[in-house]
Design an enzyme around this catalytic site. Structure first.
Site, PDB file in Angstrom:
ATOM      1  N   HIS A   1      -3.061  24.542  51.542  1.00 17.02           N
ATOM      2  CA  HIS A   1      -3.521  25.164  50.485  1.00 17.02           C
ATOM      3  C   HIS A   1      -3.283  26.554  50.832  1.00 17.02           C
ATOM      4  O   HIS A   1      -4.172  26.769  51.708  1.00 17.02           O
ATOM      5  CB  HIS A   1      -4.715  24.321  49.538  1.00 17.02           C
ATOM      6  CG  HIS A   1      -3.859  22.393  49.268  1.00 17.02           C
ATOM      7  ND1 HIS A   1      -3.722  22.385  48.029  1.00 17.02           N
ATOM      8  CD2 HIS A   1      -3.884  21.360  50.492  1.00 17.02           C
ATOM      9  CE1 HIS A   1      -2.871  20.996  48.260  1.00 17.02           C
ATOM     10  NE2 HIS A   1      -3.382  20.394  49.940  1.00 17.02           N
TER      11      HIS A   1
ATOM     12  N   ARG B   1       0.420  29.001  52.989  1.00 15.56           N
ATOM     13  CA  ARG B   1       0.161  28.464  51.325  1.00 15.56           C
ATOM     14  C   ARG B   1       0.844  27.709  50.526  1.00 15.56           C
ATOM     15  O   ARG B   1       2.166  28.785  50.977  1.00 15.56           O
ATOM     16  CB  ARG B   1      -0.672  29.188  50.539  1.00 15.56           C
ATOM     17  CG  ARG B   1      -1.127  28.405  49.331  1.00 15.56           C
ATOM     18  CD  ARG B   1      -1.522  29.752  47.726  1.00 15.56           C
ATOM     19  NE  ARG B   1      -2.236  28.973  47.202  1.00 15.56           N
ATOM     20  CZ  ARG B   1      -2.795  29.458  45.633  1.00 15.56           C
ATOM     21  NH1 ARG B   1      -2.287  30.787  45.977  1.00 15.56           N
ATOM     22  NH2 ARG B   1      -2.583  29.068  44.443  1.00 15.56           N
ATOM     23  N   HIS B   2       1.084  27.343  50.301  1.00 19.06           N
ATOM     24  CA  HIS B   2       2.943  26.540  48.490  1.00 19.06           C
ATOM     25  C   HIS B   2       3.267  27.435  47.915  1.00 19.06           C
ATOM     26  O   HIS B   2       1.752  28.656  47.548  1.00 19.06           O
ATOM     27  CB  HIS B   2       2.090  25.071  48.277  1.00 19.06           C
ATOM     28  CG  HIS B   2       0.780  24.991  47.082  1.00 19.06           C
ATOM     29  ND1 HIS B   2       1.196  25.713  46.184  1.00 19.06           N
ATOM     30  CD2 HIS B   2      -1.116  24.442  47.520  1.00 19.06           C
ATOM     31  CE1 HIS B   2      -0.073  25.625  45.821  1.00 19.06           C
ATOM     32  NE2 HIS B   2      -1.172  24.844  46.485  1.00 19.06           N
TER      33      HIS B   2
END
Length: 655
Positions: free
Chosen positions: A584, A403-404
């Site tokens: 995400h 995930r970012h």
């Protein structure tokens, strides 16, 4: 008692083993089984087991079994065809790159000639035939030369020589005797096993160009002058083999996948190679050729425009490679010198007839000399300009999903935008956790739906990349969602790994449009590249932006993410290697759940997992190469935990 225990500890500390009194003769040490025996136990026939071991370079059971499984429908699998072997001395390093660049330039300028059928090398012996059952004997004979190869007599020197229809570099006399002696010793070892071997009777040399039209000689000679002959080089002593039944075929690389429409057509897999009889190329009236897949052994007709001619050696198998530990010095000589070396070679060395027939026809088809030239599924010779060894399918592939990092609107609140931008679109940093500058976009309003990372977010991504690297997790290529925060996260990880590949922007990895209320305008790959992000602007997405639905149902979201993942994994199936997706909170679930055999969650259950995924969280799945099945595994990285830092200023609290 204390004294005895102390003495026992003393003996243990000194490494002295206690006297053993008990003995059980019923316990017998099992002799380790050979690769062939293991394959026989797996149910393969003796002939197939030996054929697979030889075809994969005598490199272990895993690779051999992979080869057999991929050739399960090969109609030629049970044919008893021996393989042809040959010994090469191959340059590695700067000189290799110089010769490769010459080959590329000569191809584009003058068309195909005989040298383009091979990578740069010095031939040490003619081809010799070996039955598959004796592949171990050949391997052992070569490995016995390891000590001898570390005793090279100084630096090998090459002399430039040219005549009409030939340009090459010849080994000087001192090294000629040294290399001939090594080759003859290999031959003596092979003869002990009943393998016929003839020593090389020609002067040893590296061919730069031959079998070309006479009027091209001066042009090729001029290009050869640009080769820096004093470039650094390391020489590798190598054993290769090829399928003797395909020796007369032209080799074509698949550039574009093709799904058969009729029963007699061949499926084309991007990156595969196809063997084609030269007569097929010459006699075809519709551009469709009959060929045999190198990857599967299947036969059928295929569209020639989906392929291009390439080097025969791309389908050869590398069995062993041993370095010759000596630096090489190549003195310059007058390029126009016509004085012959001790032995002038005949123009034809040992190419198959397909090369001879095609050499004078000036094929305009491209000849590609990319880094992946020799790093194929069962072939690992490090190509022309290879810097790092690419992983092969002998190791299970892994897919890592991250995930970012921390996004600015979640850290600062959605009001961050109004505080940082004035009406004219000018940006002003008002918190240490904000970047000093942000990329210029078509309009600053795009940041509302596509926010960047915070400074902490960048650091989170860097820490995650460093931890993945420290854990030994290799990465071959990185794909990321088009969201700026994902691109920034992927960039930090890419910097840590220092990959040659650039980031590939994949809209199929974007988050749920139903959650985000539509699809924002992202920065294009070109815009990102212009702002310093290492993005591959030539990459064609598997799931283009225009296919994304506004307010897509969760079922479509799962299907879209799974479809994207499967296609990307398929595209990298030949070269193997681990991949990394940066997306995400939902990406970790969406790109793995269906792939590991579970069903999609309903909308309520999916929404529940999103808040539980922290920034830069990592998950991983691994492929079983034999069954082509994926399973969830423990992620290699440590968790990243940090506390909340309130943003209020201290002065009001002190008043």
């Amino acid at each position: 008692m204390y004294l005895l225990c102390g003495m026992g500890r003393s003996k243990m500390a000194s490494g002295v083993l206690p006297t053993r009194h008990r003995r059980d003769e019923s316990i017998k040490r099992q002799k380790s089984k050979s690769d062939r025996d293991i394959l026989l136990q797996m149910g393969f026939s003796k002939q197939r087991a030996e054929k697979a071991i030889a075809a994969t370079g005598d490199s272990g059971v895993q690779l051999a079994s992979d080869w057999l499984l991929s050739h399960v429908n090969d109609p030629h699998l049970d044919q008893n065809n021996a393989r042809e072997y040959i010994l090469y001395l191959c340059p590695q390093g700067a000189l290799q790159k110089e010769v490769t660049e010459f080959a590329e330039k000569s191809l584009s300028t003058c068309g195909w000639n005989g040298s383009h059928a091979y990578f740069p090398h010095i031939t040490l012996c003619p081809f010799f035939t070996v039955e598959d059952a004796k592949v171990h004997e050949v391997t052992r004979a070569v490995l016995k030369m390891e000590t001898k190869l570390r005793q090279a007599p100084g630096k090998m020197k090459l002399d430039f020589f040219s005549q009409i229809n030939f340009i090459g570099l010849f080994v000087q006399e001192d090294f000629y005797r040294y290399l001939s002696d090594i080759t003859n010793q290999v031959g003596e070892e092979l003869k002990k096993s009943g393998i016929k071997f003839e020593p090389h009777k020609k002067q040893l040399h590296m061919t730069l160009a031959y079998q070309y039209m006479a009027e091209q000689h001066e042009k090729l000679l001029g290009m050869a002058k640009d080769i820096h002959l004093d470039a650094e080089v390391r020489w590798d002593f190598r054993l290769y083999s090829r399928d003797i039944s395909k020796a007369q075929c032209e080799v074509r690389k698949v550039l574009k996948a093709y799904t058969p429409q009729l029963g007699d057509e061949l499926e084309l897999i991007e990156g595969d190679f196809v063997y084609v009889e030269p007569s097929e190329i010459q006699e075809s009236k519709d551009g469709w050729y009959s060929g045999i897949s190198w990857l599967t052994g299947n036969s059928g007709y295929f569209p020639g425009t989906y392929t291009q001619r390439t080097a025969d050696t791309r389908t050869w198998t590398l069995h062993r490679s041993l370095p010759m530990e000596a630096k090489v010095e190549i003195p310059r000589r007058d390029m126009n010198s016509q004085l012959p070396p001790p032995f002038i070679p005949t123009p034809i060395e040992h190419p198959p007839s397909s090369v001879v027939q095609g050499a004078t026809s000036n094929h305009s088809n491209g000849f590609d000399l990319e880094d992946d030239t020799y790093d194929n599924l069962w072939h690992d010779s490090k190509g022309y300009t290879q810097v790092k060894k690419k992983p092969t399918l002998s190791e299970p592939r892994k897919l890592y999903i991250v995930r970012h990092g921390e996004r600015v609107d979640f850290a600062m609140g959605k009001e961050w935008f109004d505080m940082c931008y004035d009406d004219d679109g000018n940006y002003k940093r008002n918190n240490l956790n904000l970047l000093r500058e942000l990329p210029t976009r078509k309009t600053h309003l795009e940041y509302i739906k596509d926010p960047p990372l915070t400074v902490v977010g960048h650091y989170q991504a860097k820490l995650t990349g460093e931890n993945l690297l420290e854990s030994g997790s290799t990465m071959f290529c990185i794909y990321c969602s088009p969201s700026l925060r994902c691109v920034q996260t992927a960039t930090e990880i890419l910097k840590v790994y220092n990959l040659q590949w650039k980031l590939r922007i994949e809209p199929g990895l974007y988050e749920w449009t139903g959650y985000q209320a539509g699809v924002p305008r992202w920065m294009s790959p070109t815009e990102l590249l212009n702002h310093g992000y290492p993005v591959d602007t030539t990459y064609a997405p598997q799931y283009p932006r225009d296919k994304l639905q506004e307010d897509e149902p969760v079922e479509v979201l799962y299907a879209r993410s799974t479809e994207t993942t499967k296609q990307i994994l398929k595209n990298h199936e030949l070269e193997g290697g681990n991949l990394l997706f940066v997306g995400h909170a939902g990406t970790l679930e969406l790109c793995t759940r269906l792939l590991v055999g579970k069903g999609a969650r309903n909308i309520n259950d999916y929404k529940k997992i999103l808040p539980k995924v922290p920034y830069c969280c990592v998950c991983a799945i691994e492929e079983d190469p034999a069954r082509k099945k994926w399973a969830m595994i423990e992620p290699p990285s440590l968790p990243l935990t940090h506390g909340r830092n309130y943003s209020q200023r201290i002065i009001p609290l002190l008043q």
